[in-house]
Write a protein that holds these residues in place. Structure first.
Motif, PDB file in Angstrom:
ATOM      1  N   TRP A 455       9.194   5.531   1.387  1.00  0.00           N
ATOM      2  CA  TRP A 455       7.964   4.926   1.820  1.00  0.00           C
ATOM      3  C   TRP A 455       8.195   4.195   3.122  1.00  0.00           C
ATOM      4  O   TRP A 455       8.849   3.170   3.099  1.00  0.00           O
ATOM      5  N   ASN A 457       5.880   1.442   5.675  1.00  0.00           N
ATOM      6  CA  ASN A 457       4.688   1.054   6.021  1.00  0.00           C
ATOM      7  C   ASN A 457       4.593   1.072   7.418  1.00  0.00           C
ATOM      8  O   ASN A 457       5.257   1.319   8.294  1.00  0.00           O
ATOM      9  N   ARG A 463       3.407   5.745   4.743  1.00  0.00           N
ATOM     10  CA  ARG A 463       3.821   7.227   4.787  1.00  0.00           C
ATOM     11  C   ARG A 463       5.077   7.382   3.909  1.00  0.00           C
ATOM     12  O   ARG A 463       5.843   6.747   3.854  1.00  0.00           O
ATOM     13  N   HIS A 464       4.881   8.745   3.569  1.00  0.00           N
ATOM     14  CA  HIS A 464       5.956   9.324   2.420  1.00  0.00           C
ATOM     15  C   HIS A 464       6.969  10.101   3.077  1.00  0.00           C
ATOM     16  O   HIS A 464       6.537  11.048   3.779  1.00  0.00           O
ATOM     17  N   SER A 484      13.603  13.227  10.025  1.00  0.00           N
ATOM     18  CA  SER A 484      12.786  14.126   9.042  1.00  0.00           C
ATOM     19  C   SER A 484      12.668  15.618   9.625  1.00  0.00           C
ATOM     20  O   SER A 484      12.928  15.954  10.587  1.00  0.00           O
ATOM     21  N   SER A 488       5.131  16.946  10.977  1.00  0.00           N
ATOM     22  CA  SER A 488       4.239  15.706  11.027  1.00  0.00           C
ATOM     23  C   SER A 488       4.824  14.316  10.870  1.00  0.00           C
ATOM     24  O   SER A 488       4.295  13.348  10.905  1.00  0.00           O
ATOM     25  N   PHE A 489       6.211  14.349  10.588  1.00  0.00           N
ATOM     26  CA  PHE A 489       6.710  13.415  10.620  1.00  0.00           C
ATOM     27  C   PHE A 489       8.305  13.489  11.037  1.00  0.00           C
ATOM     28  O   PHE A 489       9.116  13.675  10.550  1.00  0.00           O
ATOM     29  N   TRP A 492      11.418   7.741  11.944  1.00  0.00           N
ATOM     30  CA  TRP A 492      11.136   6.566  11.984  1.00  0.00           C
ATOM     31  C   TRP A 492      12.215   5.616  12.495  1.00  0.00           C
ATOM     32  O   TRP A 492      13.422   5.962  12.058  1.00  0.00           O
ATOM     33  N   ARG A 539       4.798  -0.204  -1.968  1.00  0.00           N
ATOM     34  CA  ARG A 539       4.879   0.730  -0.719  1.00  0.00           C
ATOM     35  C   ARG A 539       4.846   0.222   0.554  1.00  0.00           C
ATOM     36  O   ARG A 539       5.259   0.543   1.405  1.00  0.00           O
TER      37      ARG A 539
END
Length: 566
Positions: A455, A457, A463-464, A484, A488-489, A492, A539
Motif C-alpha cells: 500500500w 499513501n 493505492r494498492h 508495477s 494503471s500503476f 512509485w 495503509r
C-alpha cells in the motif's frame, strides 16, 4: 581469429556485400590510435552538453555588461565555448574574427584583451588538432575497407524516405534564432537596468546558437545524402544497443564486447523487414518490444551483440548506415540509419565507463547481500522464531527525505530574498503549487506491506499493488523505485541526496537500501511476507492536508520576509 560465436546474432551470408572485410582488432587499433589527445574534447557528457548553452548565454551577457563589448562581439566570443565541443568546424573559421573583436572593441583592459585572444587561439589550436584527427580516422577506415564499396541498402526505397535527416535540427534552429531575435528586440522592455544591459548580448548569443543548430542540420543532411550518391566503403563489425539507447560498434572479432570503438544514435528504417505480418500481431509485438526496451533501460542492460555491415567511413562526426542482424534469432536483417553523428569512445571515456560498470557490479553485490540478510530477518519475524509473527510491515520517510526538502526550501529562500516584480510573484505562485503537490509525499511517504501486497499513501489516499504485479524493486543512485506490471500503476518512486563514497568509507547504510532489500525479500519469498491484512489506518492517510499546511506556512514565511526584511 574466428568471429563465429553462439552469443552473436549473425547476418545471413547473402546479406553481406561481396568482398566485405572484417574490421578486426589490428585495423581498429590503428583507428583508435588516430584519435586526438586526451585534452581535446571529443565526447561530451550529456550534462556538459546541456550546460554549455546557458553558460555561453550568461558569458555573453557578462562580457557585454562589464566589458563594454558590443552585444554581437560578446556573443561571438562566448559561443566558442559551445563550438569547441560541439561544432569545431565553426570555431576553425570564426576564431580570427572573434579575436579581432576582442582586441579592437569595447572598454576591456589590455591584459583582459590579450587573455581573451590567447584563449581563442587555444580554441583554434584544439579544434585544428581534432579536425586533423578526423582525417586520420577516415583514412584508417578506408584502409581497413580495402577499397571494397557497396550501395547503401534500400537506396531507392525506404531509404529514400529517410532524406529528412536534420529536419528536427532545422526547426529547432529556426525557433531558437527567432527566440534570440525577439529577446534582442525587446531588451528595452525589461524592468531592471542591469537586465537591459545583459539582454541584447543574450539575444545575440541565443540567435547564434540557433544558427549553429541550423548549420548542424545542413551538415548532417549533406553527409547523410553523400552516402546515397555513390557506393561507399563497407566493413563487417559487431553492434549492440546500450542502456542509453545508443548503438555501440565493436571490432568484428571483439565477441566479448570489451572495447567499443564509437557510439551512434540510429533508427530502424521502417518497412525493410520482409514478410507480411498480421496488424494485430504486429502491434502486439511492437508493444512487447517497447516494454522490453523500457525494462532494459531501467535495468541498465545492453541489448544482444549482433553482426552488422557498416556503410560509410567511420570518423568523429560522420553519418553511417548499418545493415544488422535483428535482435531476435530467425528474423530478417534490419537497416539502421544514423540520426546523430559518430562519437568515438576515447580512452578517457572507456576508463570512465569501466569504473562505472565496476561500481555498478559492487552495488549489485552489496544489495544482494542486503537482500539475503533482510530475507533472513523477515522470515524469522514471519515464522515467529524470534518473536510473535509480524502482521504488517511499514516503511516511512526519514532523515534523508527531510534533509532533501530542507535543501530545496533553503535554496528557494535564498533565491527569493530581496526579489520583487510580477515575474517573481508568478514564480512564487508556481513554486507554491508545486510544493503542495510534491513535498507532502517527500515528507510523509509510507509503504505498507501485508500478505496481499503493498500500500502506498498519496495526496488523495492509498493505492494498492498486489505482490504478483510487482515488476522490480530498485535502489539505484538517489532513487528508491518500485515498478508495477499494471498499466494503471506504472511505478512509485522517491529520491534523496546521497554520498556513496562516504557511505562506503564509513560503512553507512542508506535507509533506501534497507527498504529496497526488505521489500525485495518479501516479493521474492512468500514465506517472508507479513501474516495479516492492513486496515485503513495502517495503509496510510491522505496527504492533502499536509499540502495545505505547507502552502500556508510558506505563504506566511514569504509575506514575513517581504514585510520585515530590508
Amino acid at each position: 581469429m574466428s568471429t563465429h560465436s553462439a552469443e552473436v546474432l549473425r547476418l545471413p551470408d547473402g546479406a553481406i556485400p561481396g568482398g566485405c572485410r572484417s574490421w578486426e582488432a589490428e585495423q581498429t587499433g590503428r583507428w583508435t590510435r588516430g584519435l586526438p589527445p586526451r585534452w581535446v574534447p571529443v565526447r561530451a557528457r550529456t550534462s556538459v552538453f546541456v550546460a554549455l548553452q546557458p553558460v555561453a548565454v550568461a558569458g555573453a551577457g557578462l562580457l557585454h555588461r562589464f566589458g563594454g563589448l558590443p552585444a554581437w562581439a560578446a556573443a561571438l566570443i562566448a559561443l566558442h565555448l559551445v563550438w569547441l565541443v560541439l561544432r569545431p568546424e565553426a570555431a576553425l573559421v570564426l576564431v580570427p574574427f572573434a579575436a579581432a573583436a576582442a582586441l579592437t572593441t569595447g572598454d576591456l583592459a589590455w591584459p583582459v584583451r590579450l587573455g581573451l585572444s590567447a584563449a581563442l587561439v587555444g580554441v583554434w589550436t584544439v579544434v585544428g588538432v581534432r579536425l586533423t584527427a578526423r582525417r586520420r580516422q577516415r583514412a584508417a577506415g578506408l584502409e581497413a575497407a580495402g577499397g571494397v564499396t557497396a550501395e547503401v541498402p534500400l537506396a531507392s526505397g525506404a531509404m529514400g524516405a529517410r532524406m529528412e535527416r536534420g529536419t528536427f535540427l532545422l526547426w529547432s534552429g529556426l525557433v531558437t534564432v527567432v527566440g534570440g531575435g525577439v529577446l534582442y528586440v525587446t531588451a528595452d522592455l525589461w524592468d531592471l537596468a542591469e537586465d537591459r544591459q545583459v539582454v541584447p548580448a543574450a539575444g545575440w548569443c541565443l540567435a547564434g546558437l540557433g544558427l549553429t543548430v541550423l548549420y548542424s542540420a545542413a551538415l548532417a543532411r549533406r553527409r547523410a545524402a553523400g552516402l546515397r550518391r555513390a557506393p561507399v566503403p563497407v566493413l563487417r563489425v559487431l553492434v549492440r544497443e546500450n542502456h542509453e539507447v545508443e548503438t555501440e560498434v565493436f571490432a568484428a572479432d571483439d565477441v566479448a564486447a570489451l572495447r567499443p570503438l564509437f557510439t551512434v544514435s540510429t533508427t530502424e528504417v521502417e518497412g525493410h523487414t520482409a514478410g507480411d505480418t498480421d496488424v494485430d500481431e504486429g502491434a502486439a509485438e511492437a508493444d512487447e518490444d517497447v516494454r522490453e526496451l523500457i525494462s532494459r533501460i531501467d535495468d541498465e542492460r545492453a541489448g544482444p551483440l549482433r553482426e552488422a555491415v557498416l556503410y560509410g567511413a567511420p570518423y568523429d562526426g560522420a553519418e553511417v548506415v548499418l545493415l544488422a542482424a535483428a535482435d531476435k534469432a530467425g528474423e530478417p536483417p534490419v537497416v539502421e540509419v544514423s540520426v546523430g553523428p559518430v562519437r568515438p569512445v576515447t580512452a578517457v571515456a572507456f576508463r570512465r565507463r569501466a569504473r562505472a560498470e565496476r561500481g555498478r557490479a559492487l552495488r549489485e553485490a552489496r544489495q544482494e547481500r542486503l537482500r539475503g540478510a533482510a530475507a533472513a530477518v523477515v522470515v524469522a519475524e514471519r515464522t515467529g522464531l524470534e518473536a510473535a509473527p509480524v502482521e504488517v510491515r511499514r516503511w516511512r520517510a526519514g532523515w534523508a527525505d527531510w534533509f532533501a526538502v530542507g535543501l530545496v526550501l533553503l535554496f528557494l529562500a535564498y533565491y527569493w530574498e530581496g526579489s520583487s516584480g510580477w515575474s517573481t510573484y508568478a514564480l512564487a505562485l508556481g513554486a507554491l503549487l508545486l510544493a503542495a503537490s510534491l513535498l507532502p509525499r517527500r515528507l510523509a511517504w509510507q509503504v505498507t506491506a501485508d500478505r496481499e501486497g503493498l500500500w502506498f499513501n498519496g495526496l488523495g489516499g492509498a493505492r494498492h499493488l498486489a505482490w504478483d504485479h510487482v515488476r522490480a524493486v530498485e535502489c539505484e543512485g538517489v532513487r528508491l523505485r518500485i515498478q508495477s506490471r499494471q498499466a494503471s500503476f506504472e511505478e512509485w518512486r522517491v529520491a534523496s541526496p546521497r554520498w556513496p563514497r562516504l557511505e562506503t568509507r564509513f560503512g553507512l547504510l542508506h535507509p533506501y537500501e534497507r527498504t529496497a532489500a526488505e521489500i525485495t525479500a518479501m516479493w521474492r519469498d512468500p514465506a517472508a511476507r507479513p501474516a495479516g491484512l492492513a486496515d485503513e489506518r495502517q495503509r496510510g492517510r491522505a496527504l492533502w492536508p499536509i499540502g495545505i499546511v505547507i502552502v500556508v506556512a510558506i505563504g506566511v514565511m514569504g509575506a514575513a520576509m517581504t514585510l520585515f526584511l530590508p
